[in-house]
Structure formats: structure tokens, C-alpha cells
Design an enzyme around this catalytic site. Structure first.
Site, PDB file in Angstrom:
ATOM      1  N   TYR A  62       0.832  -1.195   0.000  1.00  0.00           N
ATOM      2  CA  TYR A  62       0.000   0.000   0.000  1.00  0.00           C
ATOM      3  C   TYR A  62       0.868   1.246   0.000  1.00  0.00           C
ATOM      4  CZ  TYR A  62      -3.384  -3.508   1.617  1.00  0.00           C
ATOM      5  OH  TYR A  62      -4.155  -4.639   1.758  1.00  0.00           O
ATOM      6  N   SER A 208     -12.347  -6.039   2.107  1.00  0.00           N
ATOM      7  CA  SER A 208     -13.425  -5.460   1.283  1.00  0.00           C
ATOM      8  C   SER A 208     -14.795  -5.993   1.715  1.00  0.00           C
ATOM      9  CB  SER A 208     -13.191  -5.750  -0.206  1.00  0.00           C
ATOM     10  OG  SER A 208     -12.057  -5.078  -0.687  1.00  0.00           O
ATOM     11  N   PRO A 209     -15.091  -5.979   3.016  1.00  0.00           N
ATOM     12  CA  PRO A 209     -16.368  -6.526   3.483  1.00  0.00           C
ATOM     13  C   PRO A 209     -17.569  -5.691   3.060  1.00  0.00           C
ATOM     14  CG  PRO A 209     -15.264  -5.400   5.279  1.00  0.00           C
ATOM     15  CD  PRO A 209     -14.285  -5.450   4.137  1.00  0.00           C
ATOM     16  N   GLY A 211     -17.688  -4.446  -0.120  1.00  0.00           N
ATOM     17  CA  GLY A 211     -17.616  -4.374  -1.572  1.00  0.00           C
ATOM     18  C   GLY A 211     -16.928  -3.122  -2.066  1.00  0.00           C
ATOM     19  N   PHE A 214     -19.237  -0.179  -2.026  1.00  0.00           N
ATOM     20  CA  PHE A 214     -20.481  -0.221  -2.796  1.00  0.00           C
ATOM     21  C   PHE A 214     -21.677  -0.609  -1.938  1.00  0.00           C
ATOM     22  CE2 PHE A 214     -23.471  -2.153  -5.824  1.00  0.00           C
ATOM     23  CZ  PHE A 214     -23.515  -1.178  -6.807  1.00  0.00           C
TER      24      PHE A 214
END
Length: 333
Positions: A62, A208-209, A211, A214
Site C-alpha cells: 500500500y 473489502s467486506p 464491496g 459499494f
């Protein structure tokens, strides 16, 4: 804050039920999810600690490297009781990744660099970020185990590994956690991979729980994203996939409305309901979203809620792959 235990070896690793994915706090660099401000990012980590969150996730990838530096700055003087996780995978030429390298030598190089950038003496959870298909997993884990024996690492983890890889790795050294993408709209790990973890006493950490944001409900089109936002290239955010995927968001919103909570809290509570060995790490860069995500630990969904969400988002039912073709070749190895 509630707490859970990752892994069963030597008592496992106790962490907050909700962790913090620090990647969105990235200082410029290679993966941008909107603009981040260093002062706000550090304040977010400080407030998370005050709320009882102990689990913070970063990686040398990162930035690269700068996200670990930021986390190190934020936890200075606050290290006690925290669980700091970081990851390695790549071989580097300066700041340019030049290939995946799962060799013990690269694990050692990465570990020592991460320790310096984070300003800590021991990495609590050290993951192989992506499996190297050219290096046997037994060799990689053997090298990581040497770092445990030297006190530089407390626990070993894997990321995006296939079920067979997980089983082989666990024969070399106890694996505390597997971190892979898992959410209401990405359920591919259910079954074989999750079974391999549970058969070997390995905790599961969904990244990414939400999404990539989103599922929180604030993104209805690409126009809602900045021009340099990484998600503009996400296959699931495209005009031909997004309308179908919004149906999943709307199903979450119905449950959220019944409980008087946010979409994000419902999506995270759904993951927590999948087992006590599941600890999601939503990515945040601002205090307001961190507070919202942290509150998910106190939300309990009933069977009707869980079933309604599962019906709206069955495994394999999301439109589009989660990465482009190159990205998909690096997962489930």
C-alpha cells in the site's frame, strides 16, 4: 467493543470483532479510494483505539510502503494491546513491483522493512499477501516460521490462498488467519476454502467486506467516484454490471431500515453472523465512517434478515468478476 479469537493454536490471537483496513488511508500512491488526509487518518486510528478496536491491517504494497509509515506514526505511544497485521508478496525495484516472490529471503526482507516503517519490535500477524505459484507453500511458510522463532513475528497468515494451499501450509506451521475477499456480494470462499480454515483451526479475515464501499449504498453510478478512484476500473462498478448489483444494495437497505441502522452495519453484521471465527476489516479513512462500522459489532441480525440478504445475493450471483483478468489470476492459488 466485542472481541473474537483468530486461530486455535496457543490460545489464538484475540482481536476486536471489527478491525480496521488502513489501505484507504494511503498517502497518494498506487490504490486510491478517494482523497485521504493524513491528519484525519491518524485521528481515525486514534479514535478507533479509544473505541476498543485493537486490530489494524496494512501491507508494504500500500503506497507502496507509505501506508505502513502512516500506521506506525499513528500507533506510536499507543502500541500496547494492539494487533498490527501487515503483508508481503512482491519483489521490488525501488517503488516498482517486479514480480511475486514467496521465497524465505523475500519474507525476511519484507518483515524487517515493515518492522522499521511501523516502528514496532514484533509484527502480530504477518501474511503472505499473494501466493507465489513458483515457490512451494511449504518453503514460504518455513521461512515465515523462522521469523516467528526469532520473535520478529507472532502469528502467520495467508491471503487469497486456495483450500489445498491452506491445508498444506498448516502442516508446516500453525496458520492463524486467512484473509480473503468476503462480503454479501463476494461469497466464493464459502464451502471448500472456509471449510479448510475451520478444519485447521484458522480464523477468517474478510477484506473489502463492504464491496469496496459499494454495499454502503452511497455509490449509484461511476459519476459518484473521483476521476482517479481505483474503483472506476472495477468490473462490478461498470454500466453493464452496476444496475444488477444495486439490487443487492437495495436488499441490504431494506434490512437496515427495519433496524434503523446503516447499510454498512448490516453488511458487516451479516459477516459476523457467519461464525465467531470471522473478523471483517472494513477500510476507512475518516472518523465518521469508522464509528459507523464499529457499531456493527453490537448489531445482531435475526434469521429472517440473514436469509433475506442471502436470497438477494446468492453465491455467484453478483454481476462481474471482482478483479480484472490479471487480478483474478492471483487469487485462490
Amino acid at each position: 467493543m466485542k472481541y473474537r479469537t483468530l486461530g486455535r493454536h496457543d490460545g489464538g490471537l484475540k482481536v476486536s470483532a471489527i478491525g480496521i483496513g488502513c489501505m484507504p488511508m494511503i498517502r497518494g500512491g498506487n490504490i486510491r479510494y478517494g482523497a485521504a488526509d493524513d491528519d484525519e487518518s491518524i485521528a481515525t486510528i486514534h479514535e478507533a483505539i479509544d473505541l476498543g478496536i485493537t486490530f489494524f491491517d496494512t501491507a508494504e504494497m500500500y503506497g507502496p510502503f507509505s501506508n505502513e509509515e502512516l500506521v506506525g506514526e499513528a500507533i506510536k505511544g499507543k502500541r500496547d494491546g494492539l494487533v498490527i497485521a501487515t503483508k508481503f508478496a512482491m519483489r521490488w525495484s525501488g517503488n516498482e513491483a517486479v514480480g511475486v516472490d514467496g521465497s524465505p529471503e523475500n519474507a525476511r526482507r519484507a518483515c524487517e522493512g515493515s518492522l522499521k516503517r511501523l516502528g514496532i519490535e514484533t509484527i502480530d500477524l504477518f501474511y503472505q499477501h499473494r501466493v507465489d505459484p513458483d515457490v512451494p507453500i511449504e518453503e514460504t511458510i518455513g521461512g515465515m516460521a523462522e521469523l516467528v522463532n526469532e520473535g520478529k513475528v507472532r502469528h502467520i497468515g495467508l491471503s487469497e490462498a486456495a483450500a489445498d494451499t491452506v491445508r498444506r501450509a498448516a502442516k508446516v506451521h500453525p496458520i492463524t488467519a486467512l484473509q480473503s475477499e468476503y462480503s454479501v456480494w463476494e461469497r466464493d470462499i464459502e464451502g471448500e476454502i472456509l471449510d479448510a480454515c475451520r478444519d485447521n483451526g484458522i480464523g477468517f479475515v474478510p477484506y473489502s467486506p463492504l464491496g469496496r464501499g459499494f454495499l454502503a449504498g452511497g455509490i449509484r453510478s461511476l459519476d459518484d467516484l473521483a476521476a482517479d478512484d481505483w474503483r472506476r476500473n472495477d468490473p462490478r462498478y461498470q454500466p453493464d454490471t452496476l444496475p444488477q448489483n444495486l439490487k443487492i444494495v437495495d436488499a441490504i437497505a431494506e434490512v437496515a431500515e427495519r433496524h434503523g441502522v446503516s447499510n454498512a452495519q448490516v453488511a458487516l453484521a451479516w459477516l459476523l453472523a457467519q461464525g465467531d471465527d470471522v473478523v471483517p476489516i472494513p477500510g476507512v479513512k475518516r472518523r465518521v465512517t469508522m464509528r459507523d462500522s464499529a457499531a456493527a459489532a453490537d448489531l445482531t441480525l435475526d434469521a429472517e434478515d440473514v436469509a433475506a440478504i442471502a436470497a438477494a445475493a446468492p453465491a455467484g450471483g453478483t454481476a462481474g468478476p471482482r478483479y480484472n483478468e490479471a487480478g483474478m489470476k492471483r487469487v485462490k492459488l
